[in-house]
Design a protein around this motif. Structure first.
Motif, PDB file in Angstrom:
ATOM      1  N   LEU A  84      -9.177   9.790 -15.378  1.00 56.98           N
ATOM      2  CA  LEU A  84      -8.533   8.582 -15.908  1.00 56.98           C
ATOM      3  C   LEU A  84      -8.877   7.354 -15.061  1.00 56.98           C
ATOM      4  O   LEU A  84      -9.183   6.283 -15.607  1.00 56.98           O
ATOM      5  N   ASP A  85      -8.818   7.533 -13.746  1.00 54.08           N
ATOM      6  CA  ASP A  85      -9.139   6.409 -12.850  1.00 54.08           C
ATOM      7  C   ASP A  85     -10.582   5.948 -13.055  1.00 54.08           C
ATOM      8  O   ASP A  85     -10.857   4.746 -13.073  1.00 54.08           O
ATOM      9  N   GLU A  86     -11.497   6.915 -13.211  1.00 56.93           N
ATOM     10  CA  GLU A  86     -12.903   6.556 -13.453  1.00 56.93           C
ATOM     11  C   GLU A  86     -13.039   5.800 -14.772  1.00 56.93           C
ATOM     12  O   GLU A  86     -13.724   4.787 -14.853  1.00 56.93           O
ATOM     13  N   TYR A  87     -12.348   6.308 -15.785  1.00 65.96           N
ATOM     14  CA  TYR A  87     -12.395   5.641 -17.096  1.00 65.96           C
ATOM     15  C   TYR A  87     -11.827   4.217 -16.997  1.00 65.96           C
ATOM     16  O   TYR A  87     -12.431   3.253 -17.485  1.00 65.96           O
ATOM     17  N   LEU A  88     -10.690   4.084 -16.332  1.00 69.19           N
ATOM     18  CA  LEU A  88     -10.040   2.771 -16.254  1.00 69.19           C
ATOM     19  C   LEU A  88     -10.797   1.798 -15.354  1.00 69.19           C
ATOM     20  O   LEU A  88     -10.570   0.592 -15.397  1.00 69.19           O
ATOM     21  N   ALA A  89     -11.715   2.331 -14.543  1.00 67.25           N
ATOM     22  CA  ALA A  89     -12.558   1.463 -13.731  1.00 67.25           C
ATOM     23  C   ALA A  89     -13.892   1.185 -14.449  1.00 67.25           C
ATOM     24  O   ALA A  89     -14.785   0.546 -13.880  1.00 67.25           O
ATOM     25  N   GLY A  90     -14.029   1.689 -15.670  1.00 62.80           N
ATOM     26  CA  GLY A  90     -15.254   1.451 -16.443  1.00 62.80           C
ATOM     27  C   GLY A  90     -16.402   2.373 -16.060  1.00 62.80           C
ATOM     28  O   GLY A  90     -17.536   2.168 -16.497  1.00 62.80           O
ATOM     29  N   ARG A  91     -16.122   3.385 -15.258  1.00 61.45           N
ATOM     30  CA  ARG A  91     -17.199   4.268 -14.793  1.00 61.45           C
ATOM     31  C   ARG A  91     -17.319   5.555 -15.617  1.00 61.45           C
ATOM     32  O   ARG A  91     -18.172   6.381 -15.335  1.00 61.45           O
ATOM     33  N   ARG A  92     -16.466   5.736 -16.580  1.00 63.79           N
ATOM     34  CA  ARG A  92     -16.521   6.959 -17.403  1.00 63.79           C
ATOM     35  C   ARG A  92     -16.306   6.576 -18.863  1.00 63.79           C
ATOM     36  O   ARG A  92     -15.422   5.778 -19.176  1.00 63.79           O
ATOM     37  N   HIS A  93     -17.123   7.134 -19.755  1.00 65.64           N
ATOM     38  CA  HIS A  93     -17.012   6.804 -21.170  1.00 65.64           C
ATOM     39  C   HIS A  93     -16.396   7.926 -21.992  1.00 65.64           C
ATOM     40  O   HIS A  93     -15.920   7.705 -23.096  1.00 65.64           O
ATOM     41  N   GLU A  94     -16.444   9.149 -21.462  1.00 62.39           N
ATOM     42  CA  GLU A  94     -15.873  10.286 -22.197  1.00 62.39           C
ATOM     43  C   GLU A  94     -15.078  11.151 -21.239  1.00 62.39           C
ATOM     44  O   GLU A  94     -15.419  11.244 -20.065  1.00 62.39           O
ATOM     45  N   PHE A  95     -14.066  11.804 -21.770  1.00 60.27           N
ATOM     46  CA  PHE A  95     -13.277  12.698 -20.923  1.00 60.27           C
ATOM     47  C   PHE A  95     -13.767  14.129 -21.086  1.00 60.27           C
ATOM     48  O   PHE A  95     -14.021  14.571 -22.206  1.00 60.27           O
ATOM     49  N   ASP A  96     -13.881  14.790 -19.951  1.00 61.16           N
ATOM     50  CA  ASP A  96     -14.243  16.197 -19.977  1.00 61.16           C
ATOM     51  C   ASP A  96     -12.956  16.999 -19.750  1.00 61.16           C
ATOM     52  O   ASP A  96     -12.756  17.613 -18.697  1.00 61.16           O
ATOM     53  N   LEU A  97     -12.063  16.935 -20.734  1.00 58.99           N
ATOM     54  CA  LEU A  97     -10.747  17.577 -20.600  1.00 58.99           C
ATOM     55  C   LEU A  97     -10.411  18.281 -21.902  1.00 58.99           C
ATOM     56  O   LEU A  97     -10.732  17.791 -22.982  1.00 58.99           O
ATOM     57  N   GLU A  98      -9.731  19.409 -21.785  1.00 62.13           N
ATOM     58  CA  GLU A  98      -9.226  20.071 -22.989  1.00 62.13           C
ATOM     59  C   GLU A  98      -7.818  19.556 -23.261  1.00 62.13           C
ATOM     60  O   GLU A  98      -7.031  19.357 -22.328  1.00 62.13           O
ATOM     61  N   VAL A  99      -7.530  19.359 -24.527  1.00 65.47           N
ATOM     62  CA  VAL A  99      -6.239  18.795 -24.909  1.00 65.47           C
ATOM     63  C   VAL A  99      -5.453  19.828 -25.713  1.00 65.47           C
ATOM     64  O   VAL A  99      -6.025  20.592 -26.480  1.00 65.47           O
ATOM     65  N   ASP A 100      -4.133  19.856 -25.512  1.00 66.95           N
ATOM     66  CA  ASP A 100      -3.250  20.718 -26.293  1.00 66.95           C
ATOM     67  C   ASP A 100      -2.219  19.801 -26.962  1.00 66.95           C
ATOM     68  O   ASP A 100      -1.460  19.113 -26.278  1.00 66.95           O
ATOM     69  N   LEU A 101      -2.222  19.792 -28.292  1.00 69.99           N
ATOM     70  CA  LEU A 101      -1.322  18.881 -29.016  1.00 69.99           C
ATOM     71  C   LEU A 101       0.034  19.538 -29.333  1.00 69.99           C
ATOM     72  O   LEU A 101       0.567  19.389 -30.431  1.00 69.99           O
ATOM     73  N   ALA A 102       0.571  20.218 -28.341  1.00 70.33           N
ATOM     74  CA  ALA A 102       1.862  20.906 -28.529  1.00 70.33           C
ATOM     75  C   ALA A 102       2.983  19.941 -28.897  1.00 70.33           C
ATOM     76  O   ALA A 102       3.933  20.319 -29.564  1.00 70.33           O
ATOM     77  N   LEU A 103       2.874  18.688 -28.455  1.00 68.89           N
ATOM     78  CA  LEU A 103       3.948  17.722 -28.734  1.00 68.89           C
ATOM     79  C   LEU A 103       3.752  16.996 -30.065  1.00 68.89           C
ATOM     80  O   LEU A 103       4.562  16.152 -30.421  1.00 68.89           O
ATOM     81  N   ALA A 104       2.676  17.316 -30.772  1.00 69.60           N
ATOM     82  CA  ALA A 104       2.384  16.582 -32.011  1.00 69.60           C
ATOM     83  C   ALA A 104       2.872  17.352 -33.237  1.00 69.60           C
ATOM     84  O   ALA A 104       2.966  18.576 -33.213  1.00 69.60           O
ATOM     85  N   THR A 105       3.148  16.625 -34.299  1.00 68.00           N
ATOM     86  CA  THR A 105       3.498  17.257 -35.579  1.00 68.00           C
ATOM     87  C   THR A 105       2.185  17.725 -36.242  1.00 68.00           C
ATOM     88  O   THR A 105       1.103  17.278 -35.846  1.00 68.00           O
ATOM     89  N   PRO A 106       2.277  18.591 -37.255  1.00 62.57           N
ATOM     90  CA  PRO A 106       1.042  19.054 -37.911  1.00 62.57           C
ATOM     91  C   PRO A 106       0.183  17.889 -38.418  1.00 62.57           C
ATOM     92  O   PRO A 106      -1.040  17.911 -38.265  1.00 62.57           O
ATOM     93  N   PHE A 107       0.806  16.865 -39.002  1.00 66.94           N
ATOM     94  CA  PHE A 107       0.022  15.728 -39.503  1.00 66.94           C
ATOM     95  C   PHE A 107      -0.626  14.955 -38.349  1.00 66.94           C
ATOM     96  O   PHE A 107      -1.793  14.561 -38.420  1.00 66.94           O
ATOM     97  N   GLN A 108       0.149  14.773 -37.262  1.00 64.71           N
ATOM     98  CA  GLN A 108      -0.418  14.089 -36.089  1.00 64.71           C
ATOM     99  C   GLN A 108      -1.632  14.854 -35.555  1.00 64.71           C
ATOM    100  O   GLN A 108      -2.597  14.260 -35.113  1.00 64.71           O
ATOM    101  N   ARG A 109      -1.533  16.171 -35.603  1.00 63.61           N
ATOM    102  CA  ARG A 109      -2.663  16.978 -35.106  1.00 63.61           C
ATOM    103  C   ARG A 109      -3.924  16.691 -35.906  1.00 63.61           C
ATOM    104  O   ARG A 109      -5.012  16.578 -35.349  1.00 63.61           O
TER     105      ARG A 109
END
Lengths: 188, 164
Positions: A84-109
């Motif tokens: 996140l810090d790299e991204y917010l400093a303009g040094r990263r364009h994509e995240f290499d992270l896996e996301v889990d949408l456990a907090l999202a509703t089916p439509f949000q997913r």
């Protein structure tokens, strides 16, 4: 209460030690960034929250949706914070992270999971266009609501979606934060 | 009928709200050396058991009960090393004890029979009511009341304080 009883209640010693724990089911930390404080959380190595919401509300939601074993364990978020810090400093364009949408509703997913596919760094799209991409061309408003409740802000780039008039419309972290992110991406 | 899902608060909220109470009680029950160990073990047990809880009520009392059980375990584990059962279970004259307040009271509490000592400590250091004390000691509230009042009577005599 007698004197003796109140003496007993004061039976205490200095230098109490807080407990330590093994890895929690949900580890979180509060991370200060140029766009505000983000509550970051991971569960089983996946990002479940990157949110402007307050600590009590977010950890309560995580306890219900994922597991009640939610602990403040900043070390588990080191990689997320660094990216996140790299991204917010303009040094990263994509995240290499896996996301889990456990907090999202089916439509949000549906709306959120392919955001990195339907949007790209430095470019914006509109709620209407995104609604078309997910084959719900008349659901622009619902898409806007789904994006507004994005539990994984910045990592899932809902800030790249704006109104068809070009107005920024809204953002969980406030319009200044959205403007900051769009300016950052257009400059880098 | 499906059981309603228990909505437990995030574990961190328990830690933030109660870790000092658990640490205080653990030291009062197990002494300056073993107390921190007891508190740590109690938290580990609580952490393991937490998702399986069937009620979100009285979580503080639940934590202090686990602490009391851990203190009992460590007390029993230490017992063979001590020839006299009635010897004070806690060293209150070591260097760790130097900055403990009210040493006379500590000495007197530590000389109480184990059940009385636990009951009076859970009641006043743990701030539990007799239902909570009874739950921690696997007994009845009436028995808890008796244990505490016997303990207070002994302490009054030992410390020479009036029944005010």
């Amino acid at each position: 209460m007698t004197d003796l009883e109140s003496r007993l209640t004061r039976l205490t010693t200095p230098g109490l030690k807080p407990p330590t724990f093994p890895d929690a089911d949900v580890a979180y930390t509060l991370h200060d960034t140029p766009i505000g404080t983000l509550l970051l959380a991971v569960a089983q190595g996946r990002v479940v929250a990157s949110s402007f919401g307050d600590e009590e509300t977010m950890t309560t939601r995580l306890a219900r949706a994922v597991s009640p074993r939610v602990l403040r364990q900043p070390a588990a978020l080191d990689d997320v914070r660094r990216q996140l810090d790299e991204y917010l400093a303009g040094r990263r364009h994509e995240f290499d992270l896996e996301v889990d949408l456990a907090l999202a509703t089916p439509f949000q997913r549906i709306v959120l999971s392919d955001l990195p596919v339907h949007t790209s760094y430095g470019h914006t799209t509109t709620y209407g266009r995104l609604a078309g991409e997910i084959h719900k061309p008349r659901a622009a408003r619902a898409v806007g609501t789904a994006l507004g409740a994005n539990p994984v802000c910045v990592v899932l780039p809902c800030h790249r979606v704006i109104g068809s008039s070009g107005a920024l419309t809204g953002y969980a972290g406030g319009l200044d934060a959205k403007r900051f992110l769009l300016n950052l991406e257009s400059k880098s | 009928m499906a059981r309603e899902k228990v909505l437990l608060p995030p574990f961190q909220a328990l830690v933030d709200a109660h870790w000092r109470d658990v640490a205080r009680l653990a030291r009062a029950l197990a002494g300056p050396v073993d107390g921190d160990d007891v508190a740590q073990r109690a938290w580990e047990k609580a952490f393991t058991a937490y998702p399986g809880l069937t009620s979100a009520k009285n979580l503080r009392s639940w934590l202090l009960t686990i602490t009391a059980h851990c203190a009992t375990d460590i007390h029993r584990a230490r017992k063979p090393q001590r020839p006299l059962d009635d010897a004070p279970p806690i060293a209150v004259d070591g260097p760790e004890a130097a900055d403990w307040p009210d040493p006379d009271l500590w000495q007197a509490v530590n000389a109480l029979p184990e059940r009385q000592r636990f009951a009076v400590t859970l009641k006043y250091v743990g701030d539990l009511d007799h239902h909570g004390v009874a739950a921690a000691l696997d007994t009845t509230p009436a028995a808890s009341r008796r244990l505490v009042s016997d303990a207070l009577a002994t302490l009054r005599t030992k410390l020479g304080v009036e029944d005010d």
